[in-house]
Design an enzyme around this catalytic site. Structure first.
Site, short mmCIF file in Angstrom:
data_model
loop_
_atom_site.label_atom_id
_atom_site.label_comp_id
_atom_site.label_asym_id
_atom_site.label_seq_id
_atom_site.Cartn_x
_atom_site.Cartn_y
_atom_site.Cartn_z
N LEU A 119 0.83 -1.20 0.00
CA LEU A 119 0.00 0.00 0.00
C LEU A 119 0.87 1.26 0.00
O LEU A 119 0.60 2.21 -0.73
CB LEU A 119 -0.91 -0.02 1.23
CG LEU A 119 -1.79 1.21 1.43
CD1 LEU A 119 -2.78 1.38 0.27
CD2 LEU A 119 -2.54 1.13 2.75
N TYR A 144 -4.03 -11.64 14.29
CA TYR A 144 -3.83 -10.49 13.40
C TYR A 144 -5.05 -9.57 13.44
O TYR A 144 -4.92 -8.37 13.69
CB TYR A 144 -3.56 -10.97 11.96
CG TYR A 144 -3.55 -9.85 10.97
CD1 TYR A 144 -2.65 -8.79 11.11
CD2 TYR A 144 -4.45 -9.82 9.90
CE1 TYR A 144 -2.65 -7.74 10.21
CE2 TYR A 144 -4.44 -8.78 9.00
CZ TYR A 144 -3.54 -7.74 9.15
OH TYR A 144 -3.55 -6.70 8.27
N1 LIG Z 1 -2.44 -5.30 0.80
C1 LIG Z 1 -3.72 -5.55 0.96
O1 LIG Z 1 -4.40 -6.19 0.13
C2 LIG Z 1 -4.43 -5.04 2.18
C3 LIG Z 1 -5.77 -5.35 2.35
C4 LIG Z 1 -6.44 -4.88 3.48
C5 LIG Z 1 -5.77 -4.10 4.41
N2 LIG Z 1 -4.47 -3.83 4.24
C6 LIG Z 1 -3.81 -3.03 5.27
O2 LIG Z 1 -2.94 -2.07 4.71
C7 LIG Z 1 -1.82 -1.88 5.57
C8 LIG Z 1 -0.54 -2.08 4.76
O3 LIG Z 1 -0.54 -3.39 4.23
P1 LIG Z 1 0.45 -3.82 3.05
O4 LIG Z 1 -0.23 -4.90 2.31
O5 LIG Z 1 0.94 -2.60 2.33
O6 LIG Z 1 1.62 -4.47 3.92
P2 LIG Z 1 3.17 -4.71 3.50
O7 LIG Z 1 3.31 -4.77 2.03
O8 LIG Z 1 3.67 -5.85 4.31
O9 LIG Z 1 3.86 -3.40 4.03
C9 LIG Z 1 4.00 -3.18 5.38
C10 LIG Z 1 5.04 -2.12 5.56
O10 LIG Z 1 5.18 -1.92 6.96
C11 LIG Z 1 6.57 -1.87 7.25
N3 LIG Z 1 6.75 -2.24 8.64
C12 LIG Z 1 6.48 -3.42 9.24
N4 LIG Z 1 6.76 -3.35 10.55
C13 LIG Z 1 7.23 -2.09 10.77
C14 LIG Z 1 7.67 -1.39 11.92
N5 LIG Z 1 7.73 -1.99 13.12
N6 LIG Z 1 8.04 -0.10 11.79
C15 LIG Z 1 7.98 0.52 10.59
N7 LIG Z 1 7.58 -0.08 9.46
C16 LIG Z 1 7.21 -1.38 9.56
C17 LIG Z 1 7.19 -2.86 6.29
O11 LIG Z 1 8.57 -2.63 6.19
P3 LIG Z 1 9.57 -3.82 5.73
O12 LIG Z 1 9.29 -4.06 4.28
O13 LIG Z 1 10.92 -3.27 5.99
O14 LIG Z 1 9.23 -5.01 6.58
C18 LIG Z 1 6.42 -2.49 5.02
O15 LIG Z 1 6.98 -1.35 4.41
C19 LIG Z 1 -1.97 -2.90 6.70
O16 LIG Z 1 -2.53 -2.24 7.83
C20 LIG Z 1 -2.94 -3.92 6.15
O17 LIG Z 1 -3.71 -4.51 7.17
C21 LIG Z 1 -3.78 -4.27 3.15
#
Ligand SMILES: NC(=O)c1ccc[n+]([C@@H]2O[C@H](COP(=O)([O-])OP(=O)(O)OC[C@H]3O[C@@H](n4cnc5c(N)ncnc54)[C@H](OP(=O)(O)O)[C@@H]3O)[C@@H](O)[C@H]2O)c1
Length: 133
Positions: free
Chosen positions: A13, A126
């Site tokens: 995201l 989660y």
């Molecule tokens: N993607 C979807 O389809 C989807 C759907 C529904 C909701 N969401 C929500 O959208 C949000 C983002 O999801 P995403 O899919 O983009 O996840 P993602 O691709 O795993 O990205 C998560 C990001 O958070 C960073 N991160 C993790 N732990 C951290 C910490 N302690 N401090 C600072 N940064 C940290 C990660 O860095 P690293 O790469 O260095 O680990 C990564 O940049 C979440 O809340 C998720 O629940 C996503």
């Protein structure tokens, strides 16, 4: 104009938001985990105070569902306690906090599409950690 701080800028995201938010007038400050780990509450307070953002957009999450099950402390540390800290900081800085939820806050038993107003009923760590956040 006060900037937008985007946390988790290299995530799925976050990287889309880097592109989308660039068209706004506020300067964009994309931050990676190595620059700002949201579990380090004091450092987050210090760094965000330096930037004095108008908006804090938090896309950081610990969202590997099976790993959250095995390590709920880590899930709650990132998805709940760190978010609480961000909310307190945002209030102190008079900034808007934008935080993202997930479909995992629901149990999936409904017979129609969920809306944001539906009551959550998470069925795993989660989802529970995101509801708490
Ligand atoms: N993607 C979807 O389809 C989807 C759907 C529904 C909701 N969401 C929500 O959208 C949000 C983002 O999801 P995403 O899919 O983009 O996840 P993602 O691709 O795993 O990205 C998560 C990001 O958070 C960073 N991160 C993790 N732990 C951290 C910490 N302690 N401090 C600072 N940064 C940290 C990660 O860095 P690293 O790469 O260095 O680990 C990564 O940049 C979440 O809340 C998720 O629940 C996503």
């Amino acid at each position: 104009m006060r900037p937008i701080v985007l946390i988790g800028a290299n995530g799925q995201l976050g990287s889309d938001l880097v592109i989308a938010l660039k068209s706004l007038r506020n300067p964009l400050i994309p931050l990676l985990r190595r620059q700002l780990d949201i579990r380090n509450h004091q450092n987050v307070r210090r760094v965000l105070a330096q930037y004095d953002p108008e908006f804090i957009v938090n896309t950081a999450a610990f969202h590997k569902v099976e790993e959250c099950e095995g390590d709920p402390d880590q899930a709650f540390s990132t998805n709940c306690l760190a978010v609480r800290n961000l909310a307190i900081i945002a209030e102190n800085l008079e900034a808007w906090l934008v935080h993202i939820s997930t479909d995992y806050v629901f149990d999936g038993a409904g017979d129609r599409p969920y809306t944001e107003d539906d009551n959550p009923n998470p069925i795993n760590s989660y989802g529970a950690s995101i509801v708490a956040g």
